[in-house]
Enzyme design. Structure first.
Site, PDB file in Angstrom:
ATOM      1  CG  LEU A  18      -6.971  -6.893 -15.047  1.00  0.00           C
ATOM      2  CD1 LEU A  18      -6.832  -5.380 -14.886  1.00  0.00           C
ATOM      3  CD2 LEU A  18      -8.148  -7.417 -14.228  1.00  0.00           C
TER       4      LEU A  18
ATOM      5  CG  ASN B 176       1.053  -2.174 -13.724  1.00  0.00           C
ATOM      6  OD1 ASN B 176       0.862  -2.268 -12.507  1.00  0.00           O
ATOM      7  ND2 ASN B 176       2.046  -2.810 -14.326  1.00  0.00           N
TER       8      ASN B 176
ATOM      9  N   GLY C 150       0.801  -1.223   0.000  1.00  0.00           N
ATOM     10  CA  GLY C 150       0.000   0.000   0.000  1.00  0.00           C
ATOM     11  C   GLY C 150       0.832   1.271   0.000  1.00  0.00           C
TER      12      GLY C 150
ATOM     13  CG  HIS D  72       7.283  -2.746 -14.928  1.00  0.00           C
ATOM     14  ND1 HIS D  72       6.822  -4.019 -14.656  1.00  0.00           N
ATOM     15  CD2 HIS D  72       8.599  -2.877 -15.252  1.00  0.00           C
ATOM     16  CE1 HIS D  72       7.807  -4.880 -14.835  1.00  0.00           C
ATOM     17  NE2 HIS D  72       8.887  -4.214 -15.189  1.00  0.00           N
TER      18      HIS D  72
ATOM     19  CG  ASP E 281       5.026  -5.340 -17.605  1.00  0.00           C
ATOM     20  OD1 ASP E 281       4.170  -4.835 -16.863  1.00  0.00           O
ATOM     21  OD2 ASP E 281       5.793  -6.248 -17.245  1.00  0.00           O
TER      22      ASP E 281
ATOM     23  CD  GLU F 238       7.512   1.251  -7.772  1.00  0.00           C
ATOM     24  OE1 GLU F 238       6.327   1.008  -7.495  1.00  0.00           O
ATOM     25  OE2 GLU F 238       8.412   0.408  -7.638  1.00  0.00           O
TER      26      GLU F 238
ATOM     27  CG  ASN G 141       3.423   2.683  -5.619  1.00  0.00           C
ATOM     28  OD1 ASN G 141       3.929   3.682  -6.109  1.00  0.00           O
ATOM     29  ND2 ASN G 141       4.074   1.533  -5.533  1.00  0.00           N
TER      30      ASN G 141
END
Ligand code: GRF
Length: 200
Positions: A96, A110, A18, A112, A153, A182, A20
């Protein structure tokens, strides 16, 4: 619902700490931007991210990924009921389906922990990425925020930030440096994608 605000939904996994999620929440609060985290999907009953959600008053909803078709159905319902503008993956590792992405009809993002297209693809997540970067003695790494499509990705990159790796003596130290980047990269990229998607 208030059309003058954006609503995002976050998907996490059992591995999500958690960090991010918290950085995203803080960045939107500090910059006083009209973005609400509507829900955080957790896929394990004891995921560390749950404690963070509770502490910061973010609603978390448990949805099992045992049956991915059911999982996607449930998330699609949430997207429609909550009028979600964008889905954020924060440590969510499952693929997904193309059908889900099409039905959702909103951007899914997303982050990465490397400079894509290098060090991406199936199996390249978490410490696997940093181990490879370290093994190859890269002088830099970074974070990449990209749209999610049906290939791991490979979606269009929204924002990428680099970090030097001078003095890093282990994959763990690489990971630490990248995680800091990030936290500075995800929220601005989400903000950019939200504005591209729907003007307030
Ligand atoms: C991050 O390292 C991110 O790159 C990856 O999953 C991790 C989630 O970490 N996609 P946290 O839960 O945000 O701390």
């Amino acid at each position: 619902m208030n059309k003058n605000r954006y609503r995002i939904g976050v998907l996490t996994s059992g591995m999500s700490r958690g960090s991010n999620l918290l950085a995203i929440r803080n960045w939107f609060n500090e910059n006083q931007l009209p973005v609400d985290i509507s829900f955080v999907v957790v896929t394990h009953r004891r995921a560390p991210v749950i404690e963070r959600c509770q502490y910061f008053g973010l609603e978390h909803i448990f949805v099992s990924t045992k049956d991915m078709a059911e999982f996607e159905e449930r998330v699609l319902t949430l997207i429609s009921e909550r009028e979600i503008d964008l889905i954020v993956l924060a440590g969510f590792l499952k693929k997904l389906s193309a059908e889900f992405l099409e039905k959702a009809a909103i951007p899914t993002l997303n982050i990465h922990p490397a400079l894509l297209p290098k060090y991406g693809g199936e199996g390249m997540y978490g410490s696997n990425v940093h181990k490879e970067v370290f093994r190859n003695q890269e002088s830099e790494s970074g974070a990449t925020v990209h749209y999610v499509n049906k290939c791991y990705d490979e979606g269009e990159i929204i924002l990428q930030r680099k970090v030097g790796l001078e003095g890093c003596e282990s994959p763990e130290q690489v990971a630490e440096r990248v995680l800091k980047i990030e936290h500075e990269t995800y929220a601005p990229a989400i903000w950019e994608a939200l504005q591209r998607h729907r003007k307030l």
